[in-house]
Enzyme design. Structure first.
Site, PDB file in Angstrom:
ATOM      1  N   ASP A  41      -0.419 -88.067 -28.462  1.00 16.14           N
ATOM      2  CA  ASP A  41       0.546 -89.152 -28.653  1.00 16.14           C
ATOM      3  C   ASP A  41      -0.132 -90.519 -28.624  1.00 16.14           C
ATOM      4  O   ASP A  41       0.284 -91.442 -29.333  1.00 16.14           O
ATOM      5  CB  ASP A  41       1.623 -89.085 -27.565  1.00 16.14           C
ATOM      6  CG  ASP A  41       2.560 -87.904 -27.773  1.00 16.14           C
ATOM      7  OD1 ASP A  41       2.539 -87.309 -28.865  1.00 16.14           O
ATOM      8  OD2 ASP A  41       3.315 -87.579 -26.840  1.00 16.14           O
ATOM      9  N   GLY A  42      -1.169 -90.649 -27.808  1.00 18.20           N
ATOM     10  CA  GLY A  42      -1.892 -91.917 -27.760  1.00 18.20           C
ATOM     11  C   GLY A  42      -2.506 -92.279 -29.100  1.00 18.20           C
ATOM     12  O   GLY A  42      -2.552 -93.450 -29.483  1.00 18.20           O
ATOM     13  N   ASN A 110       6.568 -97.900 -27.458  1.00 15.47           N
ATOM     14  CA  ASN A 110       7.218 -97.092 -26.420  1.00 15.47           C
ATOM     15  C   ASN A 110       8.057 -97.937 -25.465  1.00 15.47           C
ATOM     16  O   ASN A 110       9.261 -97.762 -25.381  1.00 15.47           O
ATOM     17  CB  ASN A 110       6.175 -96.300 -25.621  1.00 15.47           C
ATOM     18  CG  ASN A 110       5.960 -94.911 -26.185  1.00 15.47           C
ATOM     19  OD1 ASN A 110       6.645 -94.497 -27.116  1.00 15.47           O
ATOM     20  ND2 ASN A 110       4.998 -94.194 -25.636  1.00 15.47           N
ATOM     21  N   GLU A 111       7.411 -98.837 -24.720  1.00 13.70           N
ATOM     22  CA  GLU A 111       8.155 -99.617 -23.741  1.00 13.70           C
ATOM     23  C   GLU A 111       7.399-100.874 -23.323  1.00 13.70           C
ATOM     24  O   GLU A 111       6.178-100.973 -23.494  1.00 13.70           O
ATOM     25  CB  GLU A 111       8.470 -98.787 -22.489  1.00 13.70           C
ATOM     26  CG  GLU A 111       7.304 -98.570 -21.540  1.00 13.70           C
ATOM     27  CD  GLU A 111       6.374 -97.463 -21.938  1.00 13.70           C
ATOM     28  OE1 GLU A 111       5.139 -97.664 -21.814  1.00 13.70           O
ATOM     29  OE2 GLU A 111       6.850 -96.407 -22.375  1.00 13.70           O
ATOM     30  N   ASP A 140       9.259-101.409  -7.426  1.00 16.97           N
ATOM     31  CA  ASP A 140       7.873-101.330  -7.885  1.00 16.97           C
ATOM     32  C   ASP A 140       7.737-101.924  -9.281  1.00 16.97           C
ATOM     33  O   ASP A 140       6.662-102.383  -9.671  1.00 16.97           O
ATOM     34  CB  ASP A 140       7.393 -99.880  -7.909  1.00 16.97           C
ATOM     35  CG  ASP A 140       6.987 -99.362  -6.532  1.00 16.97           C
ATOM     36  OD1 ASP A 140       6.991-100.165  -5.576  1.00 16.97           O
ATOM     37  OD2 ASP A 140       6.684 -98.168  -6.419  1.00 16.97           O
ATOM     38  N   ALA A 152       9.167 -90.964 -22.711  1.00 12.74           N
ATOM     39  CA  ALA A 152       7.839 -91.172 -22.132  1.00 12.74           C
ATOM     40  C   ALA A 152       7.962 -91.710 -20.700  1.00 12.74           C
ATOM     41  O   ALA A 152       8.546 -91.065 -19.842  1.00 12.74           O
ATOM     42  CB  ALA A 152       7.034 -92.106 -23.036  1.00 12.74           C
ATOM     43  N   ASN A 154       9.792 -93.979 -19.482  1.00  9.45           N
ATOM     44  CA  ASN A 154      11.200 -94.123 -19.107  1.00  9.45           C
ATOM     45  C   ASN A 154      11.753 -92.841 -18.502  1.00  9.45           C
ATOM     46  O   ASN A 154      12.456 -92.866 -17.485  1.00  9.45           O
ATOM     47  CB  ASN A 154      12.012 -94.513 -20.347  1.00  9.45           C
ATOM     48  CG  ASN A 154      13.508 -94.497 -20.112  1.00  9.45           C
ATOM     49  OD1 ASN A 154      14.059 -95.356 -19.431  1.00  9.45           O
ATOM     50  ND2 ASN A 154      14.182 -93.506 -20.683  1.00  9.45           N
ATOM     51  N   LEU A 155      11.441 -91.701 -19.104  1.00 10.14           N
ATOM     52  CA  LEU A 155      11.921 -90.422 -18.577  1.00 10.14           C
ATOM     53  C   LEU A 155      11.281 -90.114 -17.229  1.00 10.14           C
ATOM     54  O   LEU A 155      11.957 -89.608 -16.317  1.00 10.14           O
ATOM     55  CB  LEU A 155      11.621 -89.301 -19.579  1.00 10.14           C
ATOM     56  CG  LEU A 155      12.074 -87.893 -19.183  1.00 10.14           C
ATOM     57  CD1 LEU A 155      13.577 -87.845 -18.943  1.00 10.14           C
ATOM     58  CD2 LEU A 155      11.675 -86.879 -20.256  1.00 10.14           C
ATOM     59  N   SER A 156      10.007 -90.427 -17.081  1.00  6.79           N
ATOM     60  CA  SER A 156       9.335 -90.209 -15.800  1.00  6.79           C
ATOM     61  C   SER A 156       9.952 -91.043 -14.686  1.00  6.79           C
ATOM     62  O   SER A 156       9.940 -90.642 -13.518  1.00  6.79           O
ATOM     63  CB  SER A 156       7.843 -90.551 -15.924  1.00  6.79           C
ATOM     64  OG  SER A 156       7.209 -89.706 -16.862  1.00  6.79           O
TER      65      SER A 156
END
Length: 251
Positions: A41-42, A110-111, A140, A152, A154-156
């Site tokens: 993905d990177g 992504n974000e 945090d 990505a 966000n889901l984590s």
């Protein structure tokens, strides 16, 4: 079909590129009808960032680990696969980060995330479309994600997965301490989000758009940029929209 093959620096990706170039030839990226990105993905994100503004269709094949944004790797019948591929079109986020050294702009596929730099928790004020929505978030960090990026980081961070055509942006806290029960928000894709860093000297915060980081920010503005479109190609039996829906049922 004029194809340009780009590969990550891993041995598996480089070997795959050599075999594909020997079989199908290789066009310069500026002249190619499609770019095939080999890696994880990177590598897909790196390729999209490299050609921002030109918008060539990019077809990824997984020679990495997760490969959520990549198609299965097969060397046979590649031109036919490319001709049958379905396009997923997404818009990036535009970040403007203001720090003591000036204003820094970057794009995120992504974000955009804000993270504390020290042991001290961050204190942030959140403003959406000119209206204060949260006077103080102790955490945090916090992030704004594109629909594609919702699977990505966000889901984590326990943010919601958003379908590509939902026209929504997840706003997700990272380890929120106060308000303890705030789990974030879903914003319209037209929203303009501003994060103001409170007690910035005592509680320094960095801002990152994908892999562009700005340290010691004071104010960060985030919005979707509809003037830029990114095109990714996927095999029709495993489209990006289908992957995002399927991810919501993964346990």
């Amino acid at each position: 079909m004029r194809i340009a093959f780009l590969a990550a620096q891993t041995e598996a990706a480089q070997q795959a590129r050599a075999r594909l170039v020997a079989r199908y030839g290789d066009s310069p990226p500026g002249e190619a009808e499609v770019i095939v990105a080999l890696g994880g993905d990177g590598m897909m994100l790196e390729t999209q960032h490299r050609f921002l503004g030109r918008n060539p269709p990019v077809y990824g094949m997984n020679r990495g680990s997760v490969g959520f944004l990549m198609n299965d790797y097969r060397e046979e019948d590649l031109p036919a696969r490319l001709a049958a591929a379905q396009a997923a079109r997404v818009h990036p986020l535009r970040m403007r980060a203001h720090s003591a050294t000036g204003t820094h702009a970057a794009l995120a596929i992504n974000e955009v995330s804000l993270l504390r730099e020290t042991r001290q928790a961050a204190k942030l004020r959140i403003i959406v479309d000119g209206k204060e929505r949260l006077a103080e978030l102790i955490c945090d960090g916090v992030l704004v994600s594109t629909p594609m990026g919702s699977t990505a980081y966000n889901l984590s961070a326990h943010g919601p997965i958003v379908p590509l055509d939902a026209k929504l942006l997840p706003l997700t806290p990272i380890s929120a301490f106060r308000p303890r029960r705030w789990r974030g928000a879903l914003l319209p894709s037209t929203a303009r989000v501003v994060f103001e860093v409170l007690e910035a000297e005592k509680r320094p915060v960095s801002a990152t758009a994908d892999y562009t980081e700005v340290r010691d920010v004071r104010r960060v503005e985030v919005r979707e940029d509809p003037s830029i479109t990114l095109t990714m190609l996927f095999d029709p039996d495993h489209s990006l929209s289908e992957r995002i829906i399927a991810e919501q049922f993964t346990v």
